[in-house]
Design a protein around this motif. Structure first.
Motif, PDB file in Angstrom:
ATOM      1  N   GLU A   5     -22.463 -13.807  53.493  1.00  0.00           N
ATOM      2  CA  GLU A   5     -23.199 -14.261  52.311  1.00  0.00           C
ATOM      3  C   GLU A   5     -24.680 -14.408  52.633  1.00  0.00           C
ATOM      4  OE1 GLU A   5     -23.882 -15.209  48.487  1.00  0.00           O
ATOM      5  OE2 GLU A   5     -21.808 -14.975  49.183  1.00  0.00           O
ATOM      6  N   ALA A   6     -24.990 -14.985  53.789  1.00  0.00           N
ATOM      7  CA  ALA A   6     -26.389 -15.184  54.184  1.00  0.00           C
ATOM      8  C   ALA A   6     -27.097 -13.861  54.427  1.00  0.00           C
ATOM      9  CB  ALA A   6     -26.442 -16.063  55.435  1.00  0.00           C
ATOM     10  N   VAL A   7     -26.413 -12.930  55.097  1.00  0.00           N
ATOM     11  CA  VAL A   7     -27.023 -11.629  55.373  1.00  0.00           C
ATOM     12  C   VAL A   7     -27.261 -10.862  54.069  1.00  0.00           C
ATOM     13  CG1 VAL A   7     -26.698  -9.394  56.507  1.00  0.00           C
ATOM     14  CG2 VAL A   7     -26.051 -11.499  57.689  1.00  0.00           C
ATOM     15  N   ALA A   8     -26.318 -10.922  53.159  1.00  0.00           N
ATOM     16  CA  ALA A   8     -26.479 -10.240  51.865  1.00  0.00           C
ATOM     17  C   ALA A   8     -27.696 -10.783  51.114  1.00  0.00           C
ATOM     18  CB  ALA A   8     -25.212 -10.409  51.030  1.00  0.00           C
ATOM     19  N   GLU A   9     -27.862 -12.093  51.140  1.00  0.00           N
ATOM     20  CA  GLU A   9     -29.020 -12.692  50.466  1.00  0.00           C
ATOM     21  C   GLU A   9     -30.324 -12.216  51.098  1.00  0.00           C
ATOM     22  OE1 GLU A   9     -28.447 -16.889  50.650  1.00  0.00           O
ATOM     23  OE2 GLU A   9     -26.823 -16.898  49.158  1.00  0.00           O
ATOM     24  N   ASP A  10     -30.353 -12.133  52.417  1.00  0.00           N
ATOM     25  CA  ASP A  10     -31.567 -11.678  53.109  1.00  0.00           C
ATOM     26  C   ASP A  10     -31.887 -10.222  52.773  1.00  0.00           C
ATOM     27  OD1 ASP A  10     -31.793 -14.147  54.264  1.00  0.00           O
ATOM     28  OD2 ASP A  10     -31.063 -13.538  56.240  1.00  0.00           O
ATOM     29  N   ILE A  11     -30.863  -9.382  52.684  1.00  0.00           N
ATOM     30  CA  ILE A  11     -31.075  -7.971  52.351  1.00  0.00           C
ATOM     31  C   ILE A  11     -31.722  -7.841  50.979  1.00  0.00           C
ATOM     32  CG2 ILE A  11     -29.867  -5.820  51.743  1.00  0.00           C
ATOM     33  CD1 ILE A  11     -27.924  -6.426  54.044  1.00  0.00           C
ATOM     34  N   LEU A  12     -31.239  -8.601  50.030  1.00  0.00           N
ATOM     35  CA  LEU A  12     -31.752  -8.497  48.658  1.00  0.00           C
ATOM     36  C   LEU A  12     -33.170  -9.038  48.524  1.00  0.00           C
ATOM     37  CD1 LEU A  12     -28.561  -9.456  46.605  1.00  0.00           C
ATOM     38  CD2 LEU A  12     -29.543  -7.177  46.937  1.00  0.00           C
ATOM     39  N   LEU A  13     -33.631  -9.761  49.531  1.00  0.00           N
ATOM     40  CA  LEU A  13     -34.992 -10.303  49.489  1.00  0.00           C
ATOM     41  C   LEU A  13     -36.043  -9.300  49.949  1.00  0.00           C
ATOM     42  CD1 LEU A  13     -34.463 -13.934  50.859  1.00  0.00           C
ATOM     43  CD2 LEU A  13     -35.092 -13.280  48.524  1.00  0.00           C
ATOM     44  N   GLU A  14     -35.616  -8.212  50.618  1.00  0.00           N
ATOM     45  CA  GLU A  14     -36.586  -7.270  51.189  1.00  0.00           C
ATOM     46  C   GLU A  14     -36.325  -5.855  50.678  1.00  0.00           C
ATOM     47  OE1 GLU A  14     -38.470  -5.941  55.503  1.00  0.00           O
ATOM     48  OE2 GLU A  14     -37.116  -7.655  55.361  1.00  0.00           O
ATOM     49  N   ASP A  15     -37.250  -5.337  49.904  1.00  0.00           N
ATOM     50  CA  ASP A  15     -37.108  -3.979  49.361  1.00  0.00           C
ATOM     51  C   ASP A  15     -37.069  -2.954  50.483  1.00  0.00           C
ATOM     52  OD1 ASP A  15     -37.280  -5.193  46.938  1.00  0.00           O
ATOM     53  OD2 ASP A  15     -39.183  -4.284  46.326  1.00  0.00           O
ATOM     54  N   GLY A  16     -36.335  -1.856  50.253  1.00  0.00           N
ATOM     55  CA  GLY A  16     -36.309  -0.781  51.232  1.00  0.00           C
ATOM     56  C   GLY A  16     -34.996  -0.036  51.214  1.00  0.00           C
ATOM     57  N   LYS A  71     -35.850  -0.087  67.155  1.00  0.00           N
ATOM     58  CA  LYS A  71     -34.819  -1.063  67.503  1.00  0.00           C
ATOM     59  C   LYS A  71     -34.896  -2.299  66.607  1.00  0.00           C
ATOM     60  CE  LYS A  71     -32.921  -3.387  71.604  1.00  0.00           C
ATOM     61  NZ  LYS A  71     -33.094  -3.585  73.064  1.00  0.00           N
ATOM     62  N   GLU A  72     -36.122  -2.674  66.226  1.00  0.00           N
ATOM     63  CA  GLU A  72     -36.281  -3.864  65.382  1.00  0.00           C
ATOM     64  C   GLU A  72     -35.763  -3.656  63.955  1.00  0.00           C
ATOM     65  OE1 GLU A  72     -40.428  -1.901  65.783  1.00  0.00           O
ATOM     66  OE2 GLU A  72     -38.694  -2.345  67.066  1.00  0.00           O
ATOM     67  N   ASN A  73     -35.478  -2.410  63.595  1.00  0.00           N
ATOM     68  CA  ASN A  73     -34.928  -2.116  62.269  1.00  0.00           C
ATOM     69  C   ASN A  73     -33.401  -2.123  62.258  1.00  0.00           C
ATOM     70  OD1 ASN A  73     -37.537  -1.753  61.422  1.00  0.00           O
ATOM     71  ND2 ASN A  73     -37.148   0.162  60.345  1.00  0.00           N
ATOM     72  N   ILE A  74     -32.793  -2.542  63.347  1.00  0.00           N
ATOM     73  CA  ILE A  74     -31.331  -2.575  63.422  1.00  0.00           C
ATOM     74  C   ILE A  74     -30.865  -4.020  63.345  1.00  0.00           C
ATOM     75  CG2 ILE A  74     -29.321  -2.036  64.859  1.00  0.00           C
ATOM     76  CD1 ILE A  74     -30.952   0.355  65.920  1.00  0.00           C
ATOM     77  N   ILE A  75     -30.095  -4.311  62.307  1.00  0.00           N
ATOM     78  CA  ILE A  75     -29.572  -5.654  62.052  1.00  0.00           C
ATOM     79  C   ILE A  75     -28.102  -5.670  62.466  1.00  0.00           C
ATOM     80  CG2 ILE A  75     -29.105  -7.392  60.279  1.00  0.00           C
ATOM     81  CD1 ILE A  75     -31.377  -5.977  58.617  1.00  0.00           C
ATOM     82  N   VAL A  76     -27.771  -6.526  63.424  1.00  0.00           N
ATOM     83  CA  VAL A  76     -26.398  -6.611  63.914  1.00  0.00           C
ATOM     84  C   VAL A  76     -25.796  -7.933  63.463  1.00  0.00           C
ATOM     85  CG1 VAL A  76     -24.881  -6.462  65.909  1.00  0.00           C
ATOM     86  CG2 VAL A  76     -27.078  -5.258  65.932  1.00  0.00           C
ATOM     87  N   VAL A  77     -24.607  -7.852  62.882  1.00  0.00           N
ATOM     88  CA  VAL A  77     -23.917  -9.012  62.333  1.00  0.00           C
ATOM     89  C   VAL A  77     -22.549  -9.100  62.992  1.00  0.00           C
ATOM     90  CG1 VAL A  77     -23.090 -10.105  60.220  1.00  0.00           C
ATOM     91  CG2 VAL A  77     -25.069  -8.574  60.128  1.00  0.00           C
ATOM     92  N   ALA A  78     -22.205 -10.267  63.544  1.00  0.00           N
ATOM     93  CA  ALA A  78     -20.896 -10.410  64.183  1.00  0.00           C
ATOM     94  C   ALA A  78     -20.535 -11.872  64.351  1.00  0.00           C
ATOM     95  CB  ALA A  78     -20.890  -9.725  65.559  1.00  0.00           C
ATOM     96  N   THR A  79     -19.253 -12.180  64.266  1.00  0.00           N
ATOM     97  CA  THR A  79     -18.798 -13.540  64.556  1.00  0.00           C
ATOM     98  C   THR A  79     -18.860 -13.781  66.065  1.00  0.00           C
ATOM     99  OG1 THR A  79     -16.524 -12.733  64.612  1.00  0.00           O
ATOM    100  CG2 THR A  79     -17.306 -13.690  62.532  1.00  0.00           C
ATOM    101  N   GLN A  80     -18.832 -15.055  66.423  1.00  0.00           N
ATOM    102  CA  GLN A  80     -18.968 -15.429  67.837  1.00  0.00           C
ATOM    103  C   GLN A  80     -17.881 -14.798  68.701  1.00  0.00           C
ATOM    104  OE1 GLN A  80     -21.299 -17.634  69.171  1.00  0.00           O
ATOM    105  NE2 GLN A  80     -21.926 -19.043  67.557  1.00  0.00           N
ATOM    106  N   SER A  81     -16.656 -14.688  68.165  1.00  0.00           N
ATOM    107  CA  SER A  81     -15.555 -14.171  68.984  1.00  0.00           C
ATOM    108  C   SER A  81     -15.762 -12.717  69.375  1.00  0.00           C
ATOM    109  CB  SER A  81     -14.220 -14.315  68.243  1.00  0.00           C
ATOM    110  OG  SER A  81     -14.177 -13.476  67.111  1.00  0.00           O
ATOM    111  N   LYS A  82     -16.478 -11.957  68.535  1.00  0.00           N
ATOM    112  CA  LYS A  82     -16.691 -10.542  68.834  1.00  0.00           C
ATOM    113  C   LYS A  82     -17.622 -10.330  70.022  1.00  0.00           C
ATOM    114  CE  LYS A  82     -15.772  -8.141  64.472  1.00  0.00           C
ATOM    115  NZ  LYS A  82     -16.354  -7.208  63.474  1.00  0.00           N
ATOM    116  N   ILE A  83     -18.426 -11.332  70.329  1.00  0.00           N
ATOM    117  CA  ILE A  83     -19.382 -11.174  71.434  1.00  0.00           C
ATOM    118  C   ILE A  83     -19.115 -12.204  72.531  1.00  0.00           C
ATOM    119  CG2 ILE A  83     -21.187 -10.092  70.056  1.00  0.00           C
ATOM    120  CD1 ILE A  83     -22.519 -12.843  69.835  1.00  0.00           C
TER     121      ILE A  83
END
Length: 376
Positions: free
Chosen positions: A229-240, A327-339
């Protein structure tokens, strides 16, 4: 020491052209621009192995099933010549008429003759071999397929060579590992149907052989919901322009920004004035290349159990694509258990591109926290 080598020459062709696999769709893959990838990756394995000075003799299949590649190196080998392999020309691409039955036949012939069967392919090839050998002889995969969710694959062709070298010295542990596979027809319809088919024996050298894919744990659902939910909100805040990757975590983000994206493919999305518009659904490598001039961002997750960012199930993010995205244009999303292992992996087959990611990368693990995780 006698080692079996089985090459599936068409494995992996469906990856960059968004077919999710190659079983039964070779002609369609070629029509979309696919080319064989397994032979070159098998060469990387043998080239690396030469540097270890191992004393091995290979048993292999005729022509493209192993013989053609071994001819280029100095290893002694014997060909289990069960039939003549014919070739066909599809839109200028030569493709052998090899099938799963060739793989199974060779595995059966190798059973009582070798200490280990090494194969170049994906989960389908692993499944064919496991059906024949069970736990009678260890198997090790050179990763050349699309998905490779099974726990029998080395993390790269070069690492497969290191594992084999250690195996010949008696330094590799033999562990029971799961052979996983997806139904590829369902996979292409955006349905995730995966299950364990077999348990097999695999030589393990720590950090050089991957685990098998894991499902999201039930007790992580609330955490994952808040994160996406948080990542989706951030995406919608930045055009591109955004390239949204594969997997259930990223699919949640796609749903939350209001697009009908794929579960198992890469989608191209434009965000403007707080709204998202789907430009290309289930994009191929060539589709992504068309948007590189617009400075796109990539949103991906870590494959649980495998620890891969790029190189498993998302070959649309090819070296040519990743080379041109900062590299700074790559957004990685993961739960704690995955890493939880503290590492993630990148293997594209291009050493220069892979080295671009070496070091550390930020991974968003909650609505309010990022972690720096080492990329290897």
């Amino acid at each position: 020491m006698k080692i079996g080598l089985i090459v599936n020459p068409i494995a992996g062709m469906g990856g960059r052209v968004a077919l999710k696999g190659t079983d039964g769709v070779v002609e369609e893959a070629i029509k979309r621009g696919a080319r064989p990838v397994t032979p070159e990756l098998a060469r990387l394995f043998l080239k690396e192995l030469e540097g270890y000075g191992v004393n091995v003799e290979f048993l292999t299949g005729p022509g493209p099933l192993g013989e053609d590649i071994l001819k280029e190196f100095h290893f002694p080998y014997h060909v289990l010549r069960h039939r003549d392999i014919k070739w066909r020309n599809i839109m200028g691409v030569k493709i052998p008429d090899t099938t799963a039955e060739d793989t199974k036949f060779l595995a059966k012939q190798m059973l009582d003759k070798v200490m280990l069967i090494v194969f170049a392919g994906g989960d389908g090839t692993a499944r064919d071999i496991a059906e024949v050998v069970g736990k009678k002889v260890p198997i090790l995969g050179i990763p050349t397929g699309v998905k490779m969710f099974s726990g029998v694959f080395a993390t790269s062709p070069e690492d497969a060579a290191k594992v084999l070298a250690e195996f010949t010295k008696g330094n590799a542990k033999i562990e029971e590992r799961a052979v996983m596979d997806l139904d590829e027809d369902s996979y292409r319809r955006d349905e995730l149907k995966a299950r364990k088919f077999y348990d097999v024996l695999t030589p393990i050298v720590e950090s050089l052989v991957q685990g098998s894919k894991e499902a999201v744990k039930i007790d992580e659902e609330e955490e994952l919901e808040a994160l996406t939910e948080a990542v989706a909100e951030d995406i919608l805040l930045e055009d591109g322009i955004y390239f949204l990757g594969a997997g259930s975590t990223i699919k949640r983000i796609k749903d939350k920004i209001g697009i009908q994206g794929t579960l198992l493919g890469v989608d191209v999305v434009e965000v403007k004035d707080g709204k998202a518009r789907l430009l290309v659904k289930d994009a191929s490598e060539s589709d992504l290349l068309k948007f590189l001039h617009k400075n796109p961002k990539i949103v991906v997750t870590v494959i649980g159990g495998l620890n891969f960012l790029f190189g498993r199930g998302n070959q649309q993010f090819s070296p040519e694509v990743l080379r041109k995205i900062p590299k700074e244009n790559i957004i990685v999303v993961a739960t704690q258990s995955k890493i939880r292992d503290g590492i993630v992996r990148v293997y594209t087959g291009d050493k220069n591109v892979d080295s671009k990611f070496k070091g550390y990368i930020k991974i968003r693990v909650s609505p309010w926290m990022e972690k720096l995780v080492k990329v290897i």
